[in-house]
Design a protein around this motif. Structure first.
Motif, PDB file in Angstrom:
ATOM      1  N   GLY A 195      88.536 104.584 122.402  1.00  0.00           N
ATOM      2  CA  GLY A 195      89.748 104.827 121.970  1.00  0.00           C
ATOM      3  C   GLY A 195      90.042 105.686 122.588  1.00  0.00           C
ATOM      4  O   GLY A 195      91.093 106.439 122.636  1.00  0.00           O
ATOM      5  N   ASP A 196      89.232 105.979 123.542  1.00  0.00           N
ATOM      6  CA  ASP A 196      89.667 107.783 124.400  1.00  0.00           C
ATOM      7  C   ASP A 196      91.048 107.759 124.818  1.00  0.00           C
ATOM      8  O   ASP A 196      90.288 108.762 126.216  1.00  0.00           O
ATOM      9  N   ILE A 197      90.468 106.399 126.825  1.00  0.00           N
ATOM     10  CA  ILE A 197      92.141 105.959 126.915  1.00  0.00           C
ATOM     11  C   ILE A 197      92.048 105.570 126.955  1.00  0.00           C
ATOM     12  O   ILE A 197      92.347 104.466 125.946  1.00  0.00           O
ATOM     13  N   ALA A 198      93.764 105.501 127.368  1.00  0.00           N
ATOM     14  CA  ALA A 198      94.698 104.352 126.934  1.00  0.00           C
ATOM     15  C   ALA A 198      95.829 104.240 128.210  1.00  0.00           C
ATOM     16  O   ALA A 198      96.304 104.767 128.769  1.00  0.00           O
ATOM     17  N   VAL A 199      96.181 102.473 127.920  1.00  0.00           N
ATOM     18  CA  VAL A 199      96.713 102.665 129.490  1.00  0.00           C
ATOM     19  C   VAL A 199      98.009 101.523 128.871  1.00  0.00           C
ATOM     20  O   VAL A 199      98.593 100.850 127.760  1.00  0.00           O
ATOM     21  N   VAL A 200      99.599 101.925 129.886  1.00  0.00           N
ATOM     22  CA  VAL A 200     100.346 100.773 129.668  1.00  0.00           C
ATOM     23  C   VAL A 200     100.119 100.285 131.220  1.00  0.00           C
ATOM     24  O   VAL A 200     100.240 100.832 132.001  1.00  0.00           O
ATOM     25  N   HIS A 201     101.151  99.008 131.369  1.00  0.00           N
ATOM     26  CA  HIS A 201     100.797  98.839 132.057  1.00  0.00           C
ATOM     27  C   HIS A 201     102.073  96.962 132.233  1.00  0.00           C
ATOM     28  O   HIS A 201     102.567  96.631 131.109  1.00  0.00           O
ATOM     29  N   ASN A 202     102.643  97.231 133.984  1.00  0.00           N
ATOM     30  CA  ASN A 202     104.211  96.507 133.513  1.00  0.00           C
ATOM     31  C   ASN A 202     102.962  95.711 134.580  1.00  0.00           C
ATOM     32  O   ASN A 202     102.811  96.023 135.918  1.00  0.00           O
ATOM     33  N   GLY A 203     103.225  94.190 135.073  1.00  0.00           N
ATOM     34  CA  GLY A 203     103.141  93.418 136.088  1.00  0.00           C
ATOM     35  C   GLY A 203     101.911  92.173 135.267  1.00  0.00           C
ATOM     36  O   GLY A 203     101.868  91.439 134.369  1.00  0.00           O
ATOM     37  N   ILE A 204     100.741  91.551 136.410  1.00  0.00           N
ATOM     38  CA  ILE A 204      99.964  90.498 136.299  1.00  0.00           C
ATOM     39  C   ILE A 204      98.890  91.676 136.953  1.00  0.00           C
ATOM     40  O   ILE A 204      98.586  90.806 138.364  1.00  0.00           O
ATOM     41  N   ILE A 205      97.631  91.197 135.302  1.00  0.00           N
ATOM     42  CA  ILE A 205      96.955  91.097 136.716  1.00  0.00           C
ATOM     43  C   ILE A 205      95.771  89.984 137.000  1.00  0.00           C
ATOM     44  O   ILE A 205      95.411  88.974 135.934  1.00  0.00           O
ATOM     45  N   GLU A 206      95.965  89.554 138.161  1.00  0.00           N
ATOM     46  CA  GLU A 206      95.474  87.632 138.463  1.00  0.00           C
ATOM     47  C   GLU A 206      94.361  87.607 137.945  1.00  0.00           C
ATOM     48  O   GLU A 206      94.279  86.388 138.183  1.00  0.00           O
ATOM     49  N   ASN A 207      93.445  88.357 138.289  1.00  0.00           N
ATOM     50  CA  ASN A 207      91.699  88.083 138.060  1.00  0.00           C
ATOM     51  C   ASN A 207      91.493  88.518 137.120  1.00  0.00           C
ATOM     52  O   ASN A 207      90.142  88.883 136.812  1.00  0.00           O
ATOM     53  N   PHE A 208      92.324  88.496 135.659  1.00  0.00           N
ATOM     54  CA  PHE A 208      91.590  89.697 134.633  1.00  0.00           C
ATOM     55  C   PHE A 208      90.814  88.672 134.077  1.00  0.00           C
ATOM     56  O   PHE A 208      90.062  89.552 133.374  1.00  0.00           O
ATOM     57  N   SER A 209      90.541  87.423 134.460  1.00  0.00           N
ATOM     58  CA  SER A 209      89.658  86.412 133.414  1.00  0.00           C
ATOM     59  C   SER A 209      88.186  87.151 134.132  1.00  0.00           C
ATOM     60  O   SER A 209      87.208  86.945 133.398  1.00  0.00           O
ATOM     61  N   LYS A 210      87.970  86.907 135.310  1.00  0.00           N
ATOM     62  CA  LYS A 210      87.044  87.586 135.929  1.00  0.00           C
ATOM     63  C   LYS A 210      86.384  88.851 135.359  1.00  0.00           C
ATOM     64  O   LYS A 210      85.356  88.826 135.382  1.00  0.00           O
ATOM     65  N   LEU A 211      87.387  89.563 135.770  1.00  0.00           N
ATOM     66  CA  LEU A 211      86.727  91.385 135.359  1.00  0.00           C
ATOM     67  C   LEU A 211      86.699  91.065 134.028  1.00  0.00           C
ATOM     68  O   LEU A 211      85.194  91.984 133.501  1.00  0.00           O
TER      69      LEU A 211
END
Ligand code: G6P
Length: 610
Positions: free
Chosen positions: A93-109
């Motif tokens: 919980g010491d790194i926070a991320v906001v994101h707009n878009g789609i990570i297409e290879n997210f399942s693999k990652l």
């Protein structure tokens, strides 16, 4: 399509983040969240639903610290919920991320990270980014983000903060918009200008693959290889007041009423000595004389503007125009057919629509020169097109477009006239008359808006409808596509547009007693034909609302239940006036139904995913 915002400076960060998210809610509004540093800890607060839910949850929390990131979401991966809302964090919980878009290879990652023992809490693609940044972190957030994005496929605008370096935001962009607001002793990031206009009009526009490291008094930008990039600041020419309702109940009705000014500004920006000057698109007479066809590609209402443009350009310039929805064009199998002798035009209010950007790139890769019509200077489309014609609609906030659409249509009229003139399809006299008629539009629009009570009354009678039809022929048919869309997206009433002559080939089966049929007939040669179609639906019980020009009114009175008119003008321009009553109809119907007019359910203004 999500909105992201981030702030680092001296101010209390929460009001800045919440104010910014409020201005970005048009990008998505199914959940929202913020991350900020307080008492040496990363606080992440998120709430499903509108921003007001997040405000309520935050109560009177004061961040005290002056760095934070926020997000308003339009769900892609995982239902709208507190857990799936952004920001997302690593396990500690010491790194926070906001994101707009789609990570297409997210399942693999994700599977790879799980194999390393990492536990996921959400269903989102974004959570992989938080864990990856943590995995890559070796004391420098910027390097960790750079290593992370090398592993990502898809699109992203990212804002990342960490407790370990609580004085900086690291931002990155690929195929999703991101701007950096340049302040004094403070800097910001945002998906779009409105979120930062209150603080600064000077921005850096991040390009694809770039990463920025932002502290309160410094901004460093790096390219994909980690080299420092020098950028010139870009100055936004919109005013913060344009992001306010200014006494109107909704942005939608405000923007509908701004159309006379938007049209005037869009036209006058190009009028020189009584002629349309399109030097901004820099096409030579020789090139225009050589083209064999025109391709227009766009999405949503911009696509409808393209269809209207087809009728106008084919009418006056006598050159074939094909119009495609961008998501269809780009995936034409095995690849879109484009000839070097075709002029290629993309249209996009926001300049950030993912499919339209992809179509533009596809056309350029085939050697086409692309002309863009867009409202947002500095947008991706504005920067990537070979030539750009900026509409002067001003900031448009309501999710459903109004002045964005009409100014796009106006640009196509201007392009059509120039092509017609260059190719000798218009005599000087015809050209002068055309330009004069265009100049009348803003004042005539005001006259149409002055009769809005008539439309309000119609909406008050029909807001209980479940099904309506919008019919027309020729250019009126093109206009009805937009008229029908306005009703559908604003009021959730099912409405179908049909070419009037095609109705009898199927949809007429849906006409029952009292079904509302909106019939538009502003073109003299087609009036009798549309009247026949009106008779056909009347015979099946329809309630017909006809719209025409003042001088043709009488012809409709016998067969229609209600006749609405717009002021007289040359037939070719009448649809530009006729669109206003349909915008008003959609608006008032939605108001009577109690719909959320400025943010209709499930929709987002800027569609940055394909
Ligand atoms: C969304 C908006 C529409 C808009 C379309 C294309 O669907 O809700 O109002 O027409 O995107 O957007 P663009 O910015 O490319 O014109």
């Amino acid at each position: 399509m999500c909105g992201i915002v981030g702030y680092v400076g001296k101010k209390d960060v929460l009001p800045v983040l919440l104010g910014g998210l409020g201005k970005l809610e048009y990008r998505g509004y199914d959940s929202a969240g913020v991350a900020f540093v307080k008492d040496g800890q990363m606080k992440v607060i998120k709430a499903k639903g509108r921003l007001s839910n997040l405000r309520e949850k935050l109560g009177d929390v004061v961040a005290e610290d002056t760095i934070g990131i926020g997000h308003t979401r339009w769900a892609t991966h995982g239902e709208p919920s507190d857990i799936n809302a952004h920001p997302h964090t690593n396990t500690a919980g010491d790194i926070a991320v906001v994101h707009n878009g789609i990570i297409e290879n997210f399942s693999k990652l994700k599977n790879w990270l799980i194999s390393k023992g990492i536990h996921f809490v959400s269903e989102t693609d974004t959570e992989v980014v938080a864990h990856l940044v943590n995995y890559m972190y070796e004391g420098d957030l910027k390097s960790a983000v750079m290593k992370t994005i090398k592993m990502l496929e898809g699109s992203y605008a990212l804002g990342v903060i960490t407790l370990k370096e609580p004085d900086r935001i690291v931002a990155a962009r690929k195929d999703s918009p991101l701007v950096i607001g340049i302040g004094k002793d403070e800097n910001l990031i945002a998906s779009d200008f409105p979120a930062i206009l209150e603080y600064t009009k000077d921005v850096y526009l991040l390009d694809d693959g770039e990463v920025a490291e932002i502290t309160a008094d410094n901004i460093e930008i790096y390219d994909v290889l980690g080299n420092r990039v020098h950028k010139e600041p870009f100055t936004i020419d919109w005013d913060v007041s344009q992001a306010e309702k200014g006494g109107w109940e909704h942005f939608m009705i405000k923007e509908i009423h701004e159309q006379p000014v938007a049209m005037h500004d869009t036209l006058m920006a190009r009028m020189r000595d009584g002629k349309i000057d399109l030097s901004e698109i820099n096409v030579t007479e020789e090139y225009i004389n050589d083209i064999e066809g025109i391709h227009i590609v766009a999405c949503g209402s911009a696509y409808h503007a393209g269809i209207l443009g087809k009728y106008v350009i084919e009418n006056i310039a006598r050159i074939p125009v094909s119009v495609d929805v961008a998501s269809e064009f780009r995936y034409r199998m095995p690849s879109p057919l484009l000839s070097k002798k075709d002029l290629f035009i993309v249209i996009s209010q926001s300049g950030e629509t993912a499919d339209t950007i992809a179509a533009l790139r596809e056309a350029q890769s085939k050697g086409a020169k692309v002309i863009a019509i867009t409202n947002v200077k500095g947008s991706t489309i504005s920067r990537e097109a070979d030539f750009t014609m900026h509409t002067q609609a001003g900031l448009e906030i309501a999710v459903a477009t109004s002045k964005g659409y009409t100014t796009q249509c106006l640009c196509l009229y201007m392009i059509g006239a120039e092509i017609a003139r260059m190719r000798g399809e218009m005599s000087q006299e015809e050209y002068d008359r055309f330009v004069k008629d265009l100049q009348k539009i803003p004042d005539l629009m005001k006259m149409v808006l002055d009769k809005k009570e008539e439309i309000q009354h119609l909406a008050s009678m029909r807001f209980g409808d479940v099904n309506e039809f919008f019919i027309g022929r020729g250019i009126d048919y093109a206009l009805m596509m937009e008229g029908s869309l306005k009703l559908k997206e604003l009021s959730y009433i099912h409405s179908e547009t049909y070419a009037a002559g095609e109705l009898k080939h199927g949809p007429i089966a849906l006409i029952e007693d009292n079904t509302l049929v909106m019939a538009l007939a502003t073109q003299k040669p087609l009036i009798e034909k549309v009247i026949s179609n009106i008779k056909e639906v009347k015979a099946r019980g329809a309630y017909v609302v006809a719209m025409t020009q003042d001088r043709y009114r009488e012809q409709f009175e016998k067969d229609s239940d209600l006749v609405l008119t717009v002021p007289d003008i040359d037939d070719l321009f009448a649809p530009l006036l006729a669109v206003l009553p349909y915008q008003l109809y959609g608006y008032y119907t939605a108001v009577f139904k109690g719909c959320d007019v400025d943010k209709p359910r499930n929709l987002a203004k800027s569609v940055t995913v394909e």
